[in-house]
Design a protein around this motif. Structure first.
Motif, PDB file in Angstrom:
ATOM      1  N   VAL A 105     -40.365 -26.824  -0.097  1.00 22.65           N
ATOM      2  CA  VAL A 105     -39.849 -28.108   0.380  1.00 22.65           C
ATOM      3  C   VAL A 105     -38.356 -28.216   0.100  1.00 22.65           C
ATOM      4  CG1 VAL A 105     -39.997 -30.615   0.106  1.00 22.65           C
ATOM      5  CG2 VAL A 105     -42.094 -29.243   0.148  1.00 22.65           C
ATOM      6  N   ALA A 106     -37.916 -27.694  -1.040  1.00 19.78           N
ATOM      7  CA  ALA A 106     -36.503 -27.790  -1.417  1.00 19.78           C
ATOM      8  C   ALA A 106     -35.599 -27.005  -0.477  1.00 19.78           C
ATOM      9  CB  ALA A 106     -36.311 -27.299  -2.850  1.00 19.78           C
ATOM     10  N   LYS A 107     -36.139 -26.065   0.278  1.00 22.90           N
ATOM     11  CA  LYS A 107     -35.330 -25.314   1.237  1.00 22.90           C
ATOM     12  C   LYS A 107     -34.968 -26.164   2.450  1.00 22.90           C
ATOM     13  CE  LYS A 107     -37.257 -20.798  -0.032  1.00 22.90           C
ATOM     14  NZ  LYS A 107     -38.068 -19.631   0.413  1.00 22.90           N
ATOM     15  N   THR A 108     -35.713 -27.239   2.667  1.00 24.17           N
ATOM     16  CA  THR A 108     -35.498 -28.079   3.841  1.00 24.17           C
ATOM     17  C   THR A 108     -34.853 -29.412   3.507  1.00 24.17           C
ATOM     18  OG1 THR A 108     -37.377 -27.100   5.005  1.00 24.17           O
ATOM     19  CG2 THR A 108     -36.668 -29.285   5.746  1.00 24.17           C
ATOM     20  N   VAL A 109     -35.295 -30.066   2.425  1.00 23.13           N
ATOM     21  CA  VAL A 109     -34.829 -31.422   2.138  1.00 23.13           C
ATOM     22  C   VAL A 109     -33.731 -31.410   1.083  1.00 23.13           C
ATOM     23  CG1 VAL A 109     -37.137 -32.279   2.696  1.00 23.13           C
ATOM     24  CG2 VAL A 109     -36.486 -31.985   0.308  1.00 23.13           C
ATOM     25  N   ASP A 110     -33.034 -32.541   0.974  1.00 19.95           N
ATOM     26  CA  ASP A 110     -31.888 -32.643   0.069  1.00 19.95           C
ATOM     27  C   ASP A 110     -32.241 -33.278  -1.268  1.00 19.95           C
ATOM     28  OD1 ASP A 110     -29.574 -31.904   2.035  1.00 19.95           O
ATOM     29  OD2 ASP A 110     -30.852 -33.318   3.115  1.00 19.95           O
ATOM     30  N   MET A 111     -33.374 -33.995  -1.310  1.00 17.12           N
ATOM     31  CA  MET A 111     -33.830 -34.609  -2.549  1.00 17.12           C
ATOM     32  C   MET A 111     -35.354 -34.635  -2.549  1.00 17.12           C
ATOM     33  SD  MET A 111     -32.710 -38.263  -4.287  1.00 17.12           S
ATOM     34  CE  MET A 111     -33.159 -39.273  -2.868  1.00 17.12           C
ATOM     35  N   LEU A 112     -35.943 -34.311  -3.689  1.00 10.15           N
ATOM     36  CA  LEU A 112     -37.394 -34.316  -3.825  1.00 10.15           C
ATOM     37  C   LEU A 112     -37.839 -35.651  -4.419  1.00 10.15           C
ATOM     38  CD1 LEU A 112     -37.917 -30.743  -5.327  1.00 10.15           C
ATOM     39  CD2 LEU A 112     -38.089 -31.429  -2.935  1.00 10.15           C
ATOM     40  N   GLN A 113     -38.941 -36.171  -3.912  1.00  9.25           N
ATOM     41  CA  GLN A 113     -39.458 -37.439  -4.402  1.00  9.25           C
ATOM     42  C   GLN A 113     -40.836 -37.234  -5.024  1.00  9.25           C
ATOM     43  OE1 GLN A 113     -38.782 -41.293  -2.338  1.00  9.25           O
ATOM     44  NE2 GLN A 113     -41.005 -41.259  -1.980  1.00  9.25           N
ATOM     45  N   VAL A 114     -40.982 -37.651  -6.270  1.00  8.88           N
ATOM     46  CA  VAL A 114     -42.261 -37.552  -6.977  1.00  8.88           C
ATOM     47  C   VAL A 114     -42.972 -38.892  -6.857  1.00  8.88           C
ATOM     48  CG1 VAL A 114     -43.394 -37.158  -9.198  1.00  8.88           C
ATOM     49  CG2 VAL A 114     -41.331 -35.854  -8.591  1.00  8.88           C
ATOM     50  N   PRO A 115     -44.159 -38.921  -6.236  1.00  7.70           N
ATOM     51  CA  PRO A 115     -44.877 -40.189  -6.054  1.00  7.70           C
ATOM     52  C   PRO A 115     -45.243 -40.847  -7.381  1.00  7.70           C
ATOM     53  CG  PRO A 115     -45.783 -38.473  -4.630  1.00  7.70           C
ATOM     54  CD  PRO A 115     -44.857 -37.795  -5.589  1.00  7.70           C
ATOM     55  N   ALA A 116     -45.390 -42.160  -7.332  1.00  6.20           N
ATOM     56  CA  ALA A 116     -45.639 -42.930  -8.554  1.00  6.20           C
ATOM     57  C   ALA A 116     -46.892 -42.463  -9.291  1.00  6.20           C
ATOM     58  CB  ALA A 116     -45.750 -44.412  -8.209  1.00  6.20           C
ATOM     59  N   PHE A 117     -47.968 -42.194  -8.556  1.00 12.62           N
ATOM     60  CA  PHE A 117     -49.209 -41.797  -9.212  1.00 12.62           C
ATOM     61  C   PHE A 117     -49.110 -40.436  -9.892  1.00 12.62           C
ATOM     62  CE2 PHE A 117     -51.455 -44.828  -6.249  1.00 12.62           C
ATOM     63  CZ  PHE A 117     -51.917 -45.664  -7.256  1.00 12.62           C
ATOM     64  N   LEU A 118     -48.067 -39.664  -9.573  1.00  8.54           N
ATOM     65  CA  LEU A 118     -47.927 -38.304 -10.114  1.00  8.54           C
ATOM     66  C   LEU A 118     -46.770 -38.177 -11.094  1.00  8.54           C
ATOM     67  CD1 LEU A 118     -48.506 -36.255  -6.826  1.00  8.54           C
ATOM     68  CD2 LEU A 118     -50.180 -36.835  -8.588  1.00  8.54           C
ATOM     69  N   CYS A 119     -46.182 -39.280 -11.508  1.00  6.90           N
ATOM     70  CA  CYS A 119     -44.935 -39.222 -12.270  1.00  6.90           C
ATOM     71  C   CYS A 119     -45.097 -38.648 -13.678  1.00  6.90           C
ATOM     72  CB  CYS A 119     -44.279 -40.599 -12.328  1.00  6.90           C
ATOM     73  SG  CYS A 119     -45.140 -41.793 -13.377  1.00  6.90           S
ATOM     74  N   ARG A 120     -46.318 -38.490 -14.169  1.00  8.47           N
ATOM     75  CA  ARG A 120     -46.532 -37.907 -15.494  1.00  8.47           C
ATOM     76  C   ARG A 120     -46.915 -36.428 -15.435  1.00  8.47           C
ATOM     77  NH1 ARG A 120     -47.927 -41.102 -20.086  1.00  8.47           N
ATOM     78  NH2 ARG A 120     -49.424 -39.472 -20.592  1.00  8.47           N
ATOM     79  N   GLN A 121     -47.035 -35.867 -14.239  1.00 15.61           N
ATOM     80  CA  GLN A 121     -47.537 -34.500 -14.088  1.00 15.61           C
ATOM     81  C   GLN A 121     -46.465 -33.489 -14.490  1.00 15.61           C
ATOM     82  OE1 GLN A 121     -50.881 -34.018 -13.325  1.00 15.61           O
ATOM     83  NE2 GLN A 121     -50.757 -36.221 -13.655  1.00 15.61           N
ATOM     84  N   THR A 122     -46.608 -32.920 -15.658  1.00 17.92           N
ATOM     85  CA  THR A 122     -45.575 -32.065 -16.240  1.00 17.92           C
ATOM     86  C   THR A 122     -45.222 -30.887 -15.347  1.00 17.92           C
ATOM     87  OG1 THR A 122     -46.285 -32.684 -18.467  1.00 17.92           O
ATOM     88  CG2 THR A 122     -44.949 -30.688 -18.257  1.00 17.92           C
ATOM     89  N   ASP A 123     -46.215 -30.167 -14.850  1.00 25.92           N
ATOM     90  CA  ASP A 123     -45.927 -28.993 -14.021  1.00 25.92           C
ATOM     91  C   ASP A 123     -45.159 -29.374 -12.759  1.00 25.92           C
ATOM     92  OD1 ASP A 123     -47.223 -27.406 -15.840  1.00 25.92           O
ATOM     93  OD2 ASP A 123     -49.084 -27.225 -14.693  1.00 25.92           O
ATOM     94  N   LEU A 124     -45.517 -30.499 -12.159  1.00 28.95           N
ATOM     95  CA  LEU A 124     -44.819 -30.955 -10.955  1.00 28.95           C
ATOM     96  C   LEU A 124     -43.374 -31.319 -11.267  1.00 28.95           C
ATOM     97  CD1 LEU A 124     -44.862 -31.795  -7.978  1.00 28.95           C
ATOM     98  CD2 LEU A 124     -45.744 -34.028  -8.687  1.00 28.95           C
ATOM     99  N   LEU A 125     -43.150 -32.039 -12.355  1.00 33.42           N
ATOM    100  CA  LEU A 125     -41.797 -32.440 -12.731  1.00 33.42           C
ATOM    101  C   LEU A 125     -40.920 -31.227 -13.040  1.00 33.42           C
ATOM    102  CD1 LEU A 125     -42.703 -35.464 -15.031  1.00 33.42           C
ATOM    103  CD2 LEU A 125     -41.646 -35.598 -12.766  1.00 33.42           C
TER     104      LEU A 125
END
Length: 275
Positions: A105-125
């Motif tokens: 996704v980072a190859k296409t977009v300029d900023m990544l958005q982490v959804p509210a329900f996933l904001c504690r997910q360590t691996d995603l962050l």
């Protein structure tokens, strides 16, 4: 591409210099509707001297019902976001839901958005932070402002130097979100840009049974209060015909109302800065 990068680099370097508007439909709509929304928001922001990032999701993974439309999926969605990025000449952002999505996704977009329900997910962050792109983390409806300090620590540990927190209300159950403006002040104490999500803040989660309800007529009031409080960015979703939106139809602002709202917000912002 340089222009899109410069917008966000400038914003994160001087977050109080000019208001950043993150806007678009909730989920990617038809190419014609995406283009219509993007052009009106872009042109209005250019007229007012505001920064603009186009937002749309390729997948909405937390819909109330399994039958609700989720979006075109990652492959098609990223292709369409790339075309919008080029045709509009503005930065784009989208939701990520899993660590495995971040690099692609980072190859296409300029900023990544982490959804509210996933904001504690360590691996995603950590994966989002590791892409080198700016990361906008939406505060969970179930979290206090102070708890977002742990989220920021994870993103910083992952190496991200451009992080933003988006406030979108807190739930105490009973199909209602509450906006705590003292809490927005607490978020500002983290000394990162704070964004206010004016449309999702009007949600009535599960308020229509299999669908989330909303009070979109209150979004302008909340947006004005947030800008007066000193937030650096504003998040809003809009649609030419809100009732026909594929996602979040109950909280969408009519696209036709957005230019006048942005003009009001710009006036409030200038009064705050110059006051």
């Amino acid at each position: 591409m340089a222009q899109q990068i410069d917008v966000l680099e400038s914003f994160f370097a001087h977050p109080h210099k000019r208001l950043l508007v993150i806007g678009g439909p909730c989920v990617l709509e038809s190419d014609a509707i995406n283009k219509q929304i993007g052009e009106i928001l872009r042109d209005t922001c250019q007229e007012l001297g505001l920064s603009f990032v186009f937002k749309a999701s390729f997948d909405k993974a937390n819909r109330s019902s399994v039958k609700s439309p989720r979006g075109p999926g990652m492959k098609s969605g990223l292709e369409r976001l790339a075309k919008l990025r080029d045709s509009l000449g503005v930065p784009v952002t989208t939701d990520i839901h899993d660590a495995s999505q971040c690099d692609l996704v980072a190859k296409t977009v300029d900023m990544l958005q982490v959804p509210a329900f996933l904001c504690r997910q360590t691996d995603l962050l950590l994966a989002a932070a590791g892409t080198g792109k700016p990361v906008n983390v939406k505060k969970g409806q179930f979290m206090s402002p102070a708890e977002m300090g742990h989220v920021l620590a994870k993103v910083r540990e992952g190496g991200c130097r451009m992080t933003m927190i988006t406030e979108r209300g807190t739930t105490f159950g009973y199909n209602r979100l509450v906006n705590d403006f003292m809490g927005i002040g607490d978020l500002m104490d983290f000394e990162v840009p704070i964004c206010f999500d004016a449309t999702h803040s009007t949600q009535l989660p599960g308020g229509e049974g299999e669908r989330t309800g909303g009070r979109p007529e209150r979004a302008p009031l909340l947006a004005k209060a947030a800008v007066a409080a000193g937030v650096s960015a504003l998040f809003l979703e809009c649609h030419p015909e809100p009732s026909k939106a594929l996602s979040d139809a109950s909280t969408m602002l009519p696209l036709s109302s957005v230019p006048a709202l942005l003009k009001s917000l710009d006036a409030i912002r200038k009064a705050v800065v110059n006051g």
